[in-house]
Each structure stands twice: as structure tokens, then as C-alpha cells.
Design a protein around this motif. Structure first.
Motif, PDB file in Angstrom:
ATOM      1  N   LEU A  51      13.565  -4.350   4.867  1.00 14.89           N
ATOM      2  CA  LEU A  51      14.190  -2.963   5.288  1.00 14.89           C
ATOM      3  C   LEU A  51      13.039  -1.969   4.898  1.00 14.89           C
ATOM      4  O   LEU A  51      12.645  -1.784   3.560  1.00 14.89           O
ATOM      5  CB  LEU A  51      15.487  -2.518   4.557  1.00 14.89           C
ATOM      6  CG  LEU A  51      16.501  -3.488   4.609  1.00 14.89           C
ATOM      7  CD1 LEU A  51      17.963  -3.167   3.888  1.00 14.89           C
ATOM      8  CD2 LEU A  51      17.102  -3.603   6.026  1.00 14.89           C
ATOM      9  N   ALA A  52      12.395  -1.424   5.765  1.00 22.99           N
ATOM     10  CA  ALA A  52      11.213  -0.232   5.745  1.00 22.99           C
ATOM     11  C   ALA A  52      10.882   0.528   6.897  1.00 22.99           C
ATOM     12  O   ALA A  52      11.186  -0.293   7.888  1.00 22.99           O
ATOM     13  CB  ALA A  52       9.758  -1.257   5.297  1.00 22.99           C
ATOM     14  N   PRO A  53      10.424   1.641   6.914  1.00 22.45           N
ATOM     15  CA  PRO A  53      10.031   2.203   5.701  1.00 22.45           C
ATOM     16  C   PRO A  53      11.226   2.953   4.945  1.00 22.45           C
ATOM     17  O   PRO A  53      10.879   3.981   4.066  1.00 22.45           O
ATOM     18  CB  PRO A  53       8.831   3.100   6.015  1.00 22.45           C
ATOM     19  CG  PRO A  53       9.393   3.454   7.663  1.00 22.45           C
ATOM     20  CD  PRO A  53      10.010   2.240   7.970  1.00 22.45           C
ATOM     21  N   TRP A  54      12.525   2.691   5.106  1.00 15.68           N
ATOM     22  CA  TRP A  54      13.515   3.187   4.266  1.00 15.68           C
ATOM     23  C   TRP A  54      14.338   2.112   4.442  1.00 15.68           C
ATOM     24  O   TRP A  54      14.920   1.585   5.620  1.00 15.68           O
ATOM     25  CB  TRP A  54      14.184   4.541   4.738  1.00 15.68           C
ATOM     26  CG  TRP A  54      15.017   4.247   5.947  1.00 15.68           C
ATOM     27  CD1 TRP A  54      16.161   4.366   6.206  1.00 15.68           C
ATOM     28  CD2 TRP A  54      14.424   4.728   7.748  1.00 15.68           C
ATOM     29  NE1 TRP A  54      16.505   4.318   7.463  1.00 15.68           N
ATOM     30  CE2 TRP A  54      15.706   4.521   8.215  1.00 15.68           C
ATOM     31  CE3 TRP A  54      13.180   4.996   7.942  1.00 15.68           C
ATOM     32  CZ2 TRP A  54      15.173   4.849   9.382  1.00 15.68           C
ATOM     33  CZ3 TRP A  54      12.891   4.942   9.292  1.00 15.68           C
ATOM     34  CH2 TRP A  54      14.002   5.042  10.031  1.00 15.68           C
ATOM     35  N   TYR A 116       3.836   8.227  11.229  1.00  9.65           N
ATOM     36  CA  TYR A 116       2.966   7.815  10.013  1.00  9.65           C
ATOM     37  C   TYR A 116       2.602   6.273  10.472  1.00  9.65           C
ATOM     38  O   TYR A 116       3.183   5.501  11.106  1.00  9.65           O
ATOM     39  CB  TYR A 116       3.424   7.883   8.809  1.00  9.65           C
ATOM     40  CG  TYR A 116       4.200   9.305   8.345  1.00  9.65           C
ATOM     41  CD1 TYR A 116       3.410  10.392   8.125  1.00  9.65           C
ATOM     42  CD2 TYR A 116       5.626   9.182   8.571  1.00  9.65           C
ATOM     43  CE1 TYR A 116       4.274  11.525   8.010  1.00  9.65           C
ATOM     44  CE2 TYR A 116       6.307  10.616   8.520  1.00  9.65           C
ATOM     45  CZ  TYR A 116       5.314  11.720   8.049  1.00  9.65           C
ATOM     46  OH  TYR A 116       6.231  12.619   7.874  1.00  9.65           O
ATOM     47  N   SER A 117       1.035   6.040   9.906  1.00 11.90           N
ATOM     48  CA  SER A 117       0.651   4.538  10.009  1.00 11.90           C
ATOM     49  C   SER A 117       0.898   3.669   8.889  1.00 11.90           C
ATOM     50  O   SER A 117       0.067   4.175   8.136  1.00 11.90           O
ATOM     51  CB  SER A 117      -0.673   4.565  10.860  1.00 11.90           C
ATOM     52  OG  SER A 117      -1.175   3.141  11.225  1.00 11.90           O
ATOM     53  N   LEU A 118       1.669   2.681   9.057  1.00 11.01           N
ATOM     54  CA  LEU A 118       1.713   1.664   7.852  1.00 11.01           C
ATOM     55  C   LEU A 118       1.292   0.461   8.119  1.00 11.01           C
ATOM     56  O   LEU A 118       1.800  -0.043   9.296  1.00 11.01           O
ATOM     57  CB  LEU A 118       3.221   1.659   7.308  1.00 11.01           C
ATOM     58  CG  LEU A 118       3.840   3.047   6.562  1.00 11.01           C
ATOM     59  CD1 LEU A 118       5.152   2.761   6.038  1.00 11.01           C
ATOM     60  CD2 LEU A 118       2.886   3.602   5.632  1.00 11.01           C
ATOM     61  N   GLU A 119       0.535  -0.221   7.376  1.00 10.08           N
ATOM     62  CA  GLU A 119       0.417  -1.786   7.541  1.00 10.08           C
ATOM     63  C   GLU A 119       1.430  -2.362   6.582  1.00 10.08           C
ATOM     64  O   GLU A 119       1.284  -1.983   5.217  1.00 10.08           O
ATOM     65  CB  GLU A 119      -1.160  -1.874   7.288  1.00 10.08           C
ATOM     66  CG  GLU A 119      -1.993  -1.493   8.190  1.00 10.08           C
ATOM     67  CD  GLU A 119      -3.602  -1.690   7.845  1.00 10.08           C
ATOM     68  OE1 GLU A 119      -4.255  -1.340   8.529  1.00 10.08           O
ATOM     69  OE2 GLU A 119      -3.686  -1.957   6.661  1.00 10.08           O
ATOM     70  N   ALA A 137       4.720  -5.529   0.997  1.00  8.94           N
ATOM     71  CA  ALA A 137       3.679  -4.482   0.748  1.00  8.94           C
ATOM     72  C   ALA A 137       3.498  -3.424   1.790  1.00  8.94           C
ATOM     73  O   ALA A 137       3.640  -4.033   2.823  1.00  8.94           O
ATOM     74  CB  ALA A 137       2.329  -5.018   0.132  1.00  8.94           C
ATOM     75  N   ALA A 138       3.186  -2.134   1.327  1.00  9.40           N
ATOM     76  CA  ALA A 138       2.955  -1.155   2.473  1.00  9.40           C
ATOM     77  C   ALA A 138       1.596  -0.431   2.171  1.00  9.40           C
ATOM     78  O   ALA A 138       1.422   0.061   1.033  1.00  9.40           O
ATOM     79  CB  ALA A 138       4.039  -0.589   2.457  1.00  9.40           C
ATOM     80  N   GLU A 288      -1.481   2.100  -1.507  1.00  9.08           N
ATOM     81  CA  GLU A 288      -0.369   0.881  -0.977  1.00  9.08           C
ATOM     82  C   GLU A 288       0.289   0.621  -2.329  1.00  9.08           C
ATOM     83  O   GLU A 288       0.112   0.943  -3.622  1.00  9.08           O
ATOM     84  CB  GLU A 288      -1.466  -0.477  -1.125  1.00  9.08           C
ATOM     85  CG  GLU A 288      -0.588  -1.765  -0.930  1.00  9.08           C
ATOM     86  CD  GLU A 288      -1.684  -2.834  -0.801  1.00  9.08           C
ATOM     87  OE1 GLU A 288      -1.061  -4.083  -1.263  1.00  9.08           O
ATOM     88  OE2 GLU A 288      -2.518  -2.974  -0.190  1.00  9.08           O
ATOM     89  N   THR A 289       1.540   0.262  -1.810  1.00  7.56           N
ATOM     90  CA  THR A 289       2.577  -0.066  -2.996  1.00  7.56           C
ATOM     91  C   THR A 289       3.173  -1.268  -2.567  1.00  7.56           C
ATOM     92  O   THR A 289       3.371  -1.875  -1.504  1.00  7.56           O
ATOM     93  CB  THR A 289       3.670   1.060  -2.933  1.00  7.56           C
ATOM     94  OG1 THR A 289       4.610   0.772  -4.123  1.00  7.56           O
ATOM     95  CG2 THR A 289       4.487   1.221  -1.462  1.00  7.56           C
ATOM     96  N   ARG A 290       3.642  -2.283  -3.616  1.00  8.57           N
ATOM     97  CA  ARG A 290       4.446  -3.561  -3.432  1.00  8.57           C
ATOM     98  C   ARG A 290       5.436  -3.625  -4.268  1.00  8.57           C
ATOM     99  O   ARG A 290       5.595  -2.975  -5.369  1.00  8.57           O
ATOM    100  CB  ARG A 290       3.239  -4.702  -3.362  1.00  8.57           C
ATOM    101  CG  ARG A 290       2.577  -4.712  -5.013  1.00  8.57           C
ATOM    102  CD  ARG A 290       1.712  -5.626  -5.093  1.00  8.57           C
ATOM    103  NE  ARG A 290       0.694  -5.459  -4.068  1.00  8.57           N
ATOM    104  CZ  ARG A 290       0.229  -6.347  -3.123  1.00  8.57           C
ATOM    105  NH1 ARG A 290       0.670  -7.626  -3.042  1.00  8.57           N
ATOM    106  NH2 ARG A 290      -0.611  -6.018  -2.238  1.00  8.57           N
ATOM    107  N   SER A 291       6.667  -4.474  -3.739  1.00  8.52           N
ATOM    108  CA  SER A 291       7.720  -4.739  -4.628  1.00  8.52           C
ATOM    109  C   SER A 291       8.138  -5.976  -4.495  1.00  8.52           C
ATOM    110  O   SER A 291       7.548  -6.938  -3.277  1.00  8.52           O
ATOM    111  CB  SER A 291       8.885  -4.196  -4.058  1.00  8.52           C
ATOM    112  OG  SER A 291       8.860  -2.548  -3.858  1.00  8.52           O
TER     113      SER A 291
END
Length: 301
Positions: A51-54, A116-119, A137-138, A288-291
């Protein structure tokens, strides 16, 4: 399993779908630890999705970020919400595959209501001792700041009846919600309520569609949820980036699924976070963030 990417390590077997990079299977010695689903069909009750980006819901599909109002597609009409992000129904490209590891990527670029642009990347890895670990990761590939949150939606398999399954849930507070499953107040203590499972006990008649926070963590900063059913214990762990857990006891699902699985959903933010601002990650351009989270079969105590 059709177009799924199949992984193996020791007694573990897993399968990952190319659409949504979804968890389609996780088994240990032929025991299914999560619901098993075909990779080319929509999963029941969002099972296995990333589930991303929310994660969870955005009220009326509407939110304001940096003073600009945005309107997302309302994907849950009966509750009037935008549900579970944008990445779950996108094709993900496998960029690295081995016998026990798969890495998939997806680009979100200027989708309606989320300009927005997310990888995104999802790394699935099986270990003969540690089970399945997932890193999501985003990276903000755009030119302006972007709001972000993530979650995952696996259903742990339960041998009927659910009432007899024993749950350990490491949460001290729960989020109250209204009839639309949207927040109706600040998180409340679970102590003295039916939702206090900090000490393992049978689920009984307790029903969940609930976000929890204030998570107890081990020395490594990991929060563990443990479900024991049918003589086997399964642990779901989440790293320190995931301050929330959504738990859903499969109430109201079609016959054969109702209360036959427990969704344990690590999340970085609560429901409707794009409106409350609670724990929303703001990614600046290039950031970048990762979980990380995982699922493992545990030995019986």
C-alpha cells in the motif's frame, strides 16, 4: 502459480505477483502461513497488497498538501474514501530474481490527485531460518516535496474457529473510528478493553478493523505480533518506521473467508493521515525512505 515469481529457502516457499508486487503465497513445510491466491486475479479483501503512497483510507479522496487541495479517485464508494494507495494495481517490473530473492520496481508519475513522481521498489527475501522479509522503498524523483506513507496487507491463515486462536498484539493504544472506518478521535488506551492483547490470549468473539499504535518493541526496535492457530505460531514483525498496525478479523467477507484469516498490516501512518498529518513522511526531491517487515513461522513455546 501462473505469472508469479516463486521463491524457496529451506522449508519456506513464497510467491510474488507482478501486479502490485503482491504476496500471493507463503508456506512452511506445506503449511500455508497466509492466504494463497492466484497472481493474475484480484485478491480477496486486498490480501497481500503493498500500500503506497498511503495505506488505509483518505476521507472523501480529498486532502491538502502545502496549501494545495487534491482530489483522488474515490475507490471505496460505499464509504466515500480513496483506499490503499495507488501502487497495488500497477505492473511492477522485476529487476533482480534469484532462488530466494526478488526485487521489483514501479514508478508513480503524476497520477490523478497525486501529482508527484515516486520510484518504488519492493525487495522480497526468503531465509531458511528467518522466513520472509520485505523492504519497501520510495524515492522522490520529482521536483517538489511529496507526502508519503506505506503499508502491507497480508492475511495470516487461521484454522477455524478464530475464537480459539491465541493472539499477542504489541499495542498500548487504538484509534477510534466512525461508521466509515475513519478516525473519530485521538488514540485511546487499550488497557481494560477487549482490544488489549499485550499478554497473549484467545481472540474469542473480539472483532477487529482497528488501527493500533504505541507499539512495544524488542532491543532491535522491532514490534512483533504473534498468532497461534492450529498448533502453529506465526510472527509478523515490523521495523521502527512502522508505528501503526491495522488488524482486521475478516468480518463480513464471503462464506469460507469470514474470520478465517487475520490481517496484520504494518503501516507508517494511520488512516486518513493525508488529512490529519499524523506520521506522514514528507519526501523532498531526491530523498528516499524505506520500511521493513516480515513473516516467520515460530517454534512452539
Amino acid at each position: 502459480m501462473g505469472d508469479a515469481i516463486e521463491l524457496a529457502a529451506g522449508d519456506y516457499r513464497a510467491a510474488v505477483g507482478r501486479r502490485g508486487a503482491a504476496m500471493c503465497r507463503l508456506a512452511f513445510a506445506e503449511q500455508e502461513l497466509i492466504w494463497r491466491c492466484p497472481p493474475d486475479e484480484p485478491p480477496p479483501a486486498s490480501h497481500g497488497l503493498l500500500l503506497a503512497p498511503w495505506p488505509n483510507r483518505v476521507r472523501d479522496g480529498r486532502y491538502t498538501f502545502k496549501g494545495v487541495e487534491h482530489q483522488l479517485e474515490v475507490t471505496e464508494p460505499r464509504r466515500g474514501t480513496a483506499l490503499h494507495g495507488l501502487a497495488y494495481d500497477k505492473p511492477w517490473l522485476p529487476v533482480e530474481i534469484s532462488s530466494a530473492r526478488a526485487r521489483l520496481t514501479c514508478v508513480l508519475d503524476g497520477t490523478k490527485g497525486y501529482p508527484y513522481s515516486l520510484e518504488l521498489s519492493a525487495d522480497y527475501e526468503l531465509d531458511a531460518a528467518g522466513g520472509l522479509s520485505v523492504t519497501l522503498a520510495a524515492r522522490n524523483a520529482g521536483e517538489s516535496a511529496a507526502p508519503y506513507g506505506m503499508g502491507a496487507h497480508p492475511f495470516l491463515s487461521i484454522a477455524a474457529p478464530m475464537d480459539d486462536a491465541v493472539l499477542k498484539l504489541p499495542a498500548s493504544r487504538r484509534l477510534p473510528v466512525d461508521e466509515r472506518l475513519l478516525p473519530s478521535g485521538a488514540p485511546e488506551p487499550v488497557e481494560g478493553t477487549e482490544h488489549d492483547f499485550r499478554t497473549p490470549r484467545p481472540i474469542g468473539a473480539t472483532a477487529f478493523d482497528t488501527a493500533f499504535t504505541d507499539l512495544e518493541r524488542d532491543a532491535d526496535g522491532v514490534a512483533w505480533t504473534v498468532l497461534t492457530s492450529g498448533g502453529a505460531s506465526v510472527g509478523v514483525w515490523a521495523d521502527a518506521s512502522c508505528d501503526w498496525l491495522q488488524v482486521f478479523s475478516a468480518e463480513g467477507l464471503p462464506e469460507g473467508l469470514e474470520r478465517r484469516g487475520l490481517a496484520v498490516e504494518p503501516m507508517t501512518c494511520p488512516p486518513d493521515a493525508f488529512n490529519s498529518g499524523t506520521d506522514v513522511i514528507v519526501l523532498e526531491p531526491g530523498e528516499e525512505t524505506r520500511s521493513r517487515f516480515g513473516i516467520v513461522r515460530l517454534p512452539q513455546p
